[in-house]
Design a protein around this motif. Structure first.
Motif, PDB file in Angstrom:
ATOM      1  N   GLY A 106       0.709  -0.766  -0.217  1.00 58.65           N
ATOM      2  CA  GLY A 106       0.023  -0.348  -0.056  1.00 58.65           C
ATOM      3  C   GLY A 106       0.569   1.022  -0.358  1.00 58.65           C
ATOM      4  N   SER A 107       1.596   1.170   1.303  1.00 60.17           N
ATOM      5  CA  SER A 107       2.989   2.466   0.995  1.00 60.17           C
ATOM      6  C   SER A 107       3.644   2.430  -0.565  1.00 60.17           C
ATOM      7  CB  SER A 107       3.404   2.185   1.969  1.00 60.17           C
ATOM      8  OG  SER A 107       4.906   3.236   1.658  1.00 60.17           O
ATOM      9  N   ALA A 108       3.895   1.289  -1.677  1.00 57.68           N
ATOM     10  CA  ALA A 108       4.821   1.148  -2.035  1.00 57.68           C
ATOM     11  C   ALA A 108       4.151   1.761  -3.921  1.00 57.68           C
ATOM     12  CB  ALA A 108       5.338   0.185  -2.727  1.00 57.68           C
ATOM     13  N   LEU A 157       0.862   7.088  -6.753  1.00 59.25           N
ATOM     14  CA  LEU A 157       1.249   7.388  -7.655  1.00 59.25           C
ATOM     15  C   LEU A 157       2.655   7.408  -8.786  1.00 59.25           C
ATOM     16  CD1 LEU A 157      -0.443  11.271  -6.571  1.00 59.25           C
ATOM     17  CD2 LEU A 157      -1.635   9.546  -7.963  1.00 59.25           C
ATOM     18  N   GLY A 158       3.671   6.752  -7.834  1.00 60.51           N
ATOM     19  CA  GLY A 158       4.872   6.323  -8.423  1.00 60.51           C
ATOM     20  C   GLY A 158       4.644   5.503  -9.635  1.00 60.51           C
ATOM     21  N   ASN A 159       3.660   4.730  -9.469  1.00 65.75           N
ATOM     22  CA  ASN A 159       3.261   3.552 -10.244  1.00 65.75           C
ATOM     23  C   ASN A 159       2.469   3.815 -11.467  1.00 65.75           C
ATOM     24  OD1 ASN A 159       3.007   2.856  -7.443  1.00 65.75           O
ATOM     25  ND2 ASN A 159       3.645   0.279  -8.688  1.00 65.75           N
ATOM     26  N   PHE A 206      11.644   6.090  -5.690  1.00 71.40           N
ATOM     27  CA  PHE A 206      10.397   6.271  -5.443  1.00 71.40           C
ATOM     28  C   PHE A 206       9.532   5.463  -5.032  1.00 71.40           C
ATOM     29  CE2 PHE A 206       7.218   8.605  -6.178  1.00 71.40           C
ATOM     30  CZ  PHE A 206       6.804   9.879  -6.223  1.00 71.40           C
ATOM     31  N   SER A 207       9.436   4.111  -6.353  1.00 72.44           N
ATOM     32  CA  SER A 207       8.243   3.286  -6.703  1.00 72.44           C
ATOM     33  C   SER A 207       8.500   2.473  -5.291  1.00 72.44           C
ATOM     34  CB  SER A 207       8.218   2.546  -8.119  1.00 72.44           C
ATOM     35  OG  SER A 207       6.859   1.791  -8.137  1.00 72.44           O
ATOM     36  N   LEU A 208       9.318   2.222  -4.710  1.00 75.74           N
ATOM     37  CA  LEU A 208       9.706   0.988  -3.489  1.00 75.74           C
ATOM     38  C   LEU A 208       9.551   1.354  -2.368  1.00 75.74           C
ATOM     39  CD1 LEU A 208      12.080  -1.641  -5.087  1.00 75.74           C
ATOM     40  CD2 LEU A 208       9.832  -2.401  -5.243  1.00 75.74           C
TER      41      LEU A 208
HETATM   42  N1  TRP Z   1       5.762   4.647  -3.071  1.00 76.33           N
HETATM   43  C1  TRP Z   1       5.159   5.756  -3.614  1.00 76.33           C
HETATM   44  C2  TRP Z   1       4.654   5.809  -4.761  1.00 76.33           C
HETATM   45  O1  TRP Z   1       4.893   4.683  -5.541  1.00 76.33           O
HETATM   46  C3  TRP Z   1       5.625   6.978  -3.488  1.00 76.33           C
HETATM   47  C4  TRP Z   1       7.021   6.928  -2.340  1.00 76.33           C
HETATM   48  C5  TRP Z   1       7.981   7.351  -1.678  1.00 76.33           C
HETATM   49  C6  TRP Z   1       6.641   6.829  -0.865  1.00 76.33           C
HETATM   50  N2  TRP Z   1       8.339   7.680  -0.736  1.00 76.33           N
HETATM   51  C7  TRP Z   1       7.286   7.256   0.238  1.00 76.33           C
HETATM   52  C8  TRP Z   1       5.329   6.372   0.307  1.00 76.33           C
HETATM   53  C9  TRP Z   1       7.947   7.137   1.567  1.00 76.33           C
HETATM   54  C10 TRP Z   1       5.576   6.447   1.461  1.00 76.33           C
HETATM   55  C11 TRP Z   1       6.984   6.283   1.535  1.00 76.33           C
HETATM   56  O2  TRP Z   1       3.616   6.375  -4.741  1.00 76.33           O
END
Ligand code: TRP
Length: 478
Positions: free
Chosen positions: A25-27, A30-32, A248-250
Motif C-alpha cells: 500500500g505504501s509502495a 502515484l509513483g506507479n 521512489f516506487s518502492l
Molecule cells: N512509493 C510511493 C508511490 O509509488 C511514493 C513514495 C515514495 C512513498 N517514498 C515513499 C510513499 C515513502 C510512502 C513512503 O506512490
C-alpha cells in the motif's frame, strides 16, 4: 490490525499478509500510475524499462530487505532503529544519517506528491459531475465526458495547469486529508480499508488495461515499452532516472520501509517479503504502462509528454469506453485512495519523529508539518503557471531545464533517496554486526544469503555511487 507481541509497547501487524499488504500500500501509488509512465516515456521507453527492472531486482529488492531489517531489529522510529543497530555494532551513531536524509526526502516528496494527488482530486470532481450529468440524462452507461470532443478532453489538463487557484484548492484538500488521518493515528481505519480498496484498485486497473489493449494501439505500446535501445539505456541520465524511480516506487530511501519493518513480527521472513513487495509494485507499474501507452499512440499524443501523460490519456480512453463515465469516476477515486495510503506514510515518518524527539502531541506535530508541506507545495503549484519560467537550478547539470516542480521531484528521487540508499548499503554490507544482520534476513541456508550479501555490500554501493556521480556530472564521462 495491530496487536502487541514480543517487545512490550511495540505494535505489530496482525499477520505476515498484513505486513506485505501495508508495505505494498505504501509502495503502490502515484509513483506507479503517474511517475513510472511519464519517466519511461521521457527516457526512451524500452531502454528505461529494462534498466528499471534491473535496478529493482539488483538494487531495490536487496535494499528493501536491508531497510526492513533495520526497522525490525530496532523496533522503534527510523532514526532510533538505525542508531540502535549502529550502537550494537560498535559503530558511530552517525550512520543514522541514512534515516535523517530519508526523513527529509520523504517530507519533500510529500510537498509535490500532494499537488499531483490534487490533480487526481480535480478529475474526481469533473468525472463525478459527468456521472451526475449522464445519470440525469438517463444514460448512466455513457462514455466519460461525452459532451466534449477528444481534444477538449485532453485540454482539461493544460487548462488545470493554467489555473493556480483550482490547483491550490485541490492541493489543500489533499494536504488537509493527509494531515487529518495522520493526526488521528494511522493504524486503525486506513489500513483496514487499504486491504480492501487496494485489491479493488488492482482489478479495475487490469480491466482498464485490457480495454486499452483492445481499443488502443497495443502493439505500438508493447514495442515502445519492451524494445530496448541499448545505446540509450547506458546514458547516465536514463540510468539515474531509472534508479531514482526504483527508489521512489518502492518507497525506499531510509523512511517508510524502515518504519514498516519495525511493525513486522519476529517470524516474518523479510527476505521473502522483500521479493514479494518488489514484484507486486513492479507489476502494477508495468500494467499501468500497458494501460496508458496504447492510448498515447492511438490518440496521437507523444510518449514524452511528462507529468501530464496519465491525465491526458486515461480520460481519452474513458471517453470511448462503454460506461466510461462510471469507470472514470471509480478509477480516480481508487487512485486517490492509493495516493492517500502513500501520503499518509510519507507524513507519518516525520510526525513520529517530532512526537518522539520533542514530546509533542501527535495533533500538533501533524498540524505543523501538514501546514509546512502545503506551503512548500505551493511553490510546485506556481511552477506550472505564474513561475513557469523559473529555472532554479539552471547552473546544475541535469537540472538546467527544470522548473521548481521538477527540482523537488528530481532532487528527492534522483539524489536524496539514492544517497540514503548508498549509506544504508555500506552500513548493512560493511559496518553492522554481521551475525545480527544475517539472522534478521530469514535467508538461512542456500545461495540466497551470500548473493544478497554480495549485492548489498558490493553492487549496491558501487552502482548507486556511479549512477549518482555520472547522473549529476555527465561531463565526467563525455
Ligand atoms: N512509493 C510511493 C508511490 O509509488 C511514493 C513514495 C515514495 C512513498 N517514498 C515513499 C510513499 C515513502 C510512502 C513512503 O506512490
Amino acid at each position: 490490525m495491530v496487536a502487541s507481541i514480543s517487545v512490550p509497547g511495540q505494535a505489530h501487524w496482525s499477520s505476515k499478509a498484513a505486513f506485505v499488504l501495508a508495505a505494498v500500500g505504501s509502495a503502490v501509488g502515484l509513483g506507479n500510475l503517474w511517475r513510472f509512465p511519464s519517466e519511461a516515456g521521457a527516457n526512451g521507453g524500452g531502454a528505461f524499462v529494462l534498466i528499471y527492472i534491473l535496478c529493482v531486482a539488483l538494487i531495490g529488492a536487496p535494499l528493501l530487505l536491508a531497510e526492513t531489517l533495520i526497522g525490525r531489529h530496532g523496533q522503534r522510529s527510523t532514526v532510533g532503529s538505525a542508531k540502535l543497530l549502529a550502537r550494537q555494532s560498535n559503530a558511530s551513531s552517525g550512520w543514522a544519517a541514512l534515516a535523517v536524509i530519508g526523513m527529509i526526502a520523504n517530507y519533500l516528496i510529500l510537498t509535490f506528491y500532494s499537488v499531483v494527488a490534487g490533480w487526481v482530486l480535480y478529475f474526481i470532481w469533473t468525472s463525478g459531475a459527468d456521472v451526475a450529468r449522464t445519470v440525469a440524462a438517463g444514460q448512466p452507461f455513457a462514455g466519460a465526458y461525452a459532451d466534449l470532443t477528444i481534444d477538449q478532453v485532453r485540454q482539461q489538463m493544460p487548462d488545470l495547469f493554467a489555473d493556480p487557484v483550482k490547483m491550490s484548492i485541490a492541493h489543500f484538500i489533499f494536504a488537509a486529508a493527509t494531515t487529518f488521518v495522520v493526526a488521528r493515528g494511522v493504524k486503525g481505519g486506513i489500513e483496514v480499508a487499504a486491504t480492501w480498496l487496494m485489491p479493488a484498485f488492482f482489478v479495475l486497473l487490469l480491466g482498464i488495461t485490457v480495454y486499452a489493449g483492445i481499443t488502443g494501439d497495443f502493439a505500438a505500446a508493447v514495442a515502445f515499452l519492451f524494445t530496448p535501445d541499448f545505446e540509450r539505456a547506458l546514458q547516465p541520465q536514463v540510468l539515474n532516472s531509472a534508479l531514482g524511480q526504483a527508489f521512489f516506487s518502492l518507497s525506499l530511501g531510509g523512511g517508510a520501509m524502515v518504519a514498516y519493518g519495525a511493525y513486522a513480527s519476529r517470524d516474518t521472513n523479510l527476505g521473502q517479503t522483500s521479493g514479494l513487495i518488489s514484484a507486486a509494485d513492479t507489476s502494477v507499474a508495468i500494467i499501468a504502462g500497458l494501460a496508458i501507452f496504447p492510448i498515447v499512440f492511438s490518440v496521437g499524443l507523444t510518449p514524452d509528454a511528462g507529468p501530464t501523460l496519465m491525465f491526458q490519456t486515461l480520460p481519452a480512453a474513458f471517453h470511448s469506453m462503454p460506461a466510461g463515465a462510471l469507470v472514470a469516476f471509480a478509477f480516480f477515486v481508487l487512485a486517490l485512495f492509493a495516493a492517500l495510503t502513500s501520503s499518509v506514510s510519507l507524513l507519518e515518518i516525520s510526525t513520529a519523529y517530532l512526537v518522539e524527539r520533542f514530546k509533542m502531541s501527535r495533533t500538533l506535530a501533524a498540524g505543523l508539518l501538514g501546514g509546512g508541506f502545503f506551503l512548500i507545495g505551493m511553490v510546485s503549484v506556481l511552477s506550472f503557471n505564474v513561475w513557469a519560467d523559473h529555472r532554479p537550478l539552471a547552473l546544475v547539470p541535469g537540472f538546467t531545464n527544470a522548473n521548481w516542480f521538477d527540482v523537488f521531484d528530481g532532487v528527492t528521487g534522483r539524489i536524496l533517496l539514492p544517497l540514503s540508499g548508498l549509506i544504508t548499503a555500506v552500513f548493512i554490507g560493511w559496518i553492522a554486526d554481521r551475525k545480527l544482520v544475517d539472522e534478521e534476513t530469514g535467508l538461512k541456508s542456500g545461495p540466497l544469503l551470500p548473493l544478497w550479501r554480495f549485492l548489498v555490500a558490493w553492487l549496491c554501493p558501487i552502482a548507486v555511487f556511479l549512477i549518482l556521480l555520472f547522473g549529476l556530472f555527465p561531463q565526467l564521462i563525455s
